[in-house]
Design a protein around this motif. Structure first.
Motif, PDB file in Angstrom:
ATOM      1  N   ASP A  76       0.715  -1.161   0.087  1.00 55.21           N
ATOM      2  CA  ASP A  76      -0.102   0.067  -0.018  1.00 55.21           C
ATOM      3  C   ASP A  76       1.007   1.202   0.300  1.00 55.21           C
ATOM      4  O   ASP A  76       0.422   2.292  -0.513  1.00 55.21           O
ATOM      5  CB  ASP A  76      -1.005   0.028   1.361  1.00 55.21           C
ATOM      6  N   ARG A  77       2.130   1.085   0.524  1.00 53.78           N
ATOM      7  CA  ARG A  77       2.983   2.384   0.688  1.00 53.78           C
ATOM      8  C   ARG A  77       3.668   2.555  -0.609  1.00 53.78           C
ATOM      9  O   ARG A  77       3.796   3.923  -0.764  1.00 53.78           O
ATOM     10  CB  ARG A  77       3.923   1.867   1.799  1.00 53.78           C
ATOM     11  N   ILE A  78       3.855   1.699  -1.474  1.00 51.07           N
ATOM     12  CA  ILE A  78       4.084   2.096  -2.679  1.00 51.07           C
ATOM     13  C   ILE A  78       3.211   2.987  -3.486  1.00 51.07           C
ATOM     14  O   ILE A  78       3.546   3.856  -4.055  1.00 51.07           O
ATOM     15  CB  ILE A  78       4.403   0.816  -3.634  1.00 51.07           C
ATOM     16  N   LYS A  79       1.869   2.517  -3.570  1.00 48.22           N
ATOM     17  CA  LYS A  79       0.946   3.564  -4.151  1.00 48.22           C
ATOM     18  C   LYS A  79       0.962   4.719  -3.561  1.00 48.22           C
ATOM     19  O   LYS A  79       0.704   5.822  -4.022  1.00 48.22           O
ATOM     20  CB  LYS A  79      -0.554   2.580  -4.137  1.00 48.22           C
ATOM     21  N   ASP A  80       1.079   4.966  -2.095  1.00 51.72           N
ATOM     22  CA  ASP A  80       1.108   6.020  -1.359  1.00 51.72           C
ATOM     23  C   ASP A  80       2.022   7.001  -1.818  1.00 51.72           C
ATOM     24  O   ASP A  80       2.109   8.260  -1.882  1.00 51.72           O
ATOM     25  CB  ASP A  80       1.265   5.722   0.125  1.00 51.72           C
ATOM     26  N   ILE A  81       3.360   6.382  -1.983  1.00 56.04           N
ATOM     27  CA  ILE A  81       4.443   7.213  -2.542  1.00 56.04           C
ATOM     28  C   ILE A  81       4.244   7.710  -3.767  1.00 56.04           C
ATOM     29  O   ILE A  81       4.516   8.878  -4.131  1.00 56.04           O
ATOM     30  CB  ILE A  81       5.888   6.264  -2.608  1.00 56.04           C
ATOM     31  N   VAL A  82       3.702   7.202  -4.703  1.00 61.28           N
ATOM     32  CA  VAL A  82       3.326   7.590  -6.098  1.00 61.28           C
ATOM     33  C   VAL A  82       2.297   8.706  -5.793  1.00 61.28           C
ATOM     34  O   VAL A  82       2.504   9.828  -6.717  1.00 61.28           O
ATOM     35  CB  VAL A  82       2.696   6.352  -7.113  1.00 61.28           C
ATOM     36  N   ASP A  83       1.206   8.481  -5.118  1.00 62.22           N
ATOM     37  CA  ASP A  83       0.068   9.513  -4.911  1.00 62.22           C
ATOM     38  C   ASP A  83       0.756  10.714  -4.362  1.00 62.22           C
ATOM     39  O   ASP A  83       0.462  11.914  -4.884  1.00 62.22           O
ATOM     40  CB  ASP A  83      -0.809   8.884  -3.883  1.00 62.22           C
ATOM     41  N   GLN A  84       1.777  10.790  -3.340  1.00 57.66           N
ATOM     42  CA  GLN A  84       2.499  11.802  -2.753  1.00 57.66           C
ATOM     43  C   GLN A  84       3.259  12.598  -3.965  1.00 57.66           C
ATOM     44  O   GLN A  84       3.318  13.911  -4.143  1.00 57.66           O
ATOM     45  CB  GLN A  84       3.307  11.710  -1.907  1.00 57.66           C
ATOM     46  N   GLN A  85       3.967  11.651  -4.895  1.00 58.97           N
ATOM     47  CA  GLN A  85       4.859  12.466  -5.806  1.00 58.97           C
ATOM     48  C   GLN A  85       3.977  13.097  -6.647  1.00 58.97           C
ATOM     49  O   GLN A  85       4.376  14.231  -7.302  1.00 58.97           O
ATOM     50  CB  GLN A  85       5.631  11.117  -6.385  1.00 58.97           C
TER      51      GLN A  85
END
Length: 313
Positions: A76-85
């Motif tokens: 889930d954190r991978i998608k979260d990193i992309v959203d933040q970027q």
């Protein structure tokens, strides 16, 4: 092994039932069962003991579920990193709020937040602190608003505001003539309290540094409503303590019964709390900014003494 299979395993572990778990993850029961069986065959072990009712984890299954939670969380954190970027603030966000904060704070910020961040789908639950902590640790909440400090190793706390305790003292009470109160004025056996499970009750008990003696009382009250406590107080059954924001909604007659404490004013710290993994941190930050901006106009107290919401018994 796939992330989807691990999601299915976690669902069955939670609900201890294949049908309920399938409904939770929006697949048919045969699909879910087949995928879990595939995983068990790949690993050459049994994750679940299907002979038990309800279904139970095997010993190795318990270890797999523990690791699966970490893996799913990190995925889930991978998608979260992309959203933040990308600067994206949206998606489902599960927020828990304790009962003594929900009716006063939620109406203050909800409209502003949903208007500014229309892509965020807020799912809000009213929960006691104990349930909030459990759901944050299990990943069933993204964040919560609760009284702090909670002293939980894996939970971070972001203070939103300090909310003073305010005494509600009816005109027939012996403390009514006092301009301001001290904690020494309080007699815990004369204070009407919320039912067990409310951290505001624990805060009052910690404030008074004593236990309520129900054996010597003519009645024992279990209520989750400040309105009930106020009405009983008006009937001469004792005084009570209220969170400051709740006092803003009282009528003029009731406001005449309010007594502030001498400084430093006893208060609770109300915080936005979330798991240390900081998933969906961009939404957490957005919530903090909206609430902090609104609350500044409602609470301006600085010299306060924070009372712990934790049961110290």
């Amino acid at each position: 092994m796939t992330i989807t299979q691990l999601h299915y395993v976690l669902a069955v572990a939670e609900y201890q039932n294949f049908t309920k778990a399938a409904q939770k993850v929006f697949v048919t029961q045969p699909t879910l069962s087949m995928q879990i069986q595939k995983l068990e065959e790949e690993l050459d072990i049994q994750i679940f003991d299907r002979s038990k009712k309800p279904i139970e984890l095997t010993e190795v299954g318990k270890k797999i579920v523990y690791q699966a939670k970490n893996i799913v969380n990190e995925s889930d954190r991978i998608k979260d990193i992309v959203d933040q970027q990308k600067g994206f603030i949206g998606g489902e966000f599960r927020l828990g709020i304790i009962p003594t904060v929900m009716p006063t704070l939620l109406p203050m910020f909800l409209k502003s937040f949903t208007k500014k961040y229309p892509k965020v789908k807020l799912k809000i639950e009213e929960l006691h602190t104990e349930a909030i902590i459990e759901k944050l640790k299990d990943g069933h909440l993204d964040a919560a608003i609760a009284a702090t400090p909670l002293e939980q190793e894996n939970i971070k706390e972001w203070t939103l505001y300090y909310e003073p305790f305010v005494a509600y003292v009816p005109s027939n009470h012996q403390l009514y003539t006092k301009q301001k109160l001290t904690t020494e004025d309080l007699n815990i056996d004369d204070i009407l309290l919320l039912e067990d499970g409310h951290c505001f009750k624990e805060g009052i008990l910690n404030l008074c540094k004593t236990k309520k003696n129900y054996e010597e009382s003519s009645f024992q009250l279990e209520s989750g409503s400040f309105e009930t406590l106020i009405k009983l107080s008006n009937e001469g059954m004792g005084m009570t303590l209220l969170p400051y924001l709740h006092t803003l909604e009282l009528n003029d007659k009731e406001k005449g019964n309010l007594k502030m404490f001498e400084e430093p004013v006893p208060a609770r710290s109300v915080s936005l709390i979330y798991h240390k993994s900081e998933l969906k941190i961009q939404i957490i930050e957005a919530l903090q900014q909206i609430i902090a901006g609104i609350i500044k106009g409602a609470i301006a107290f600085q010299n306060v003494k924070i009372i712990s919401p934790i049961n110290r018994n």
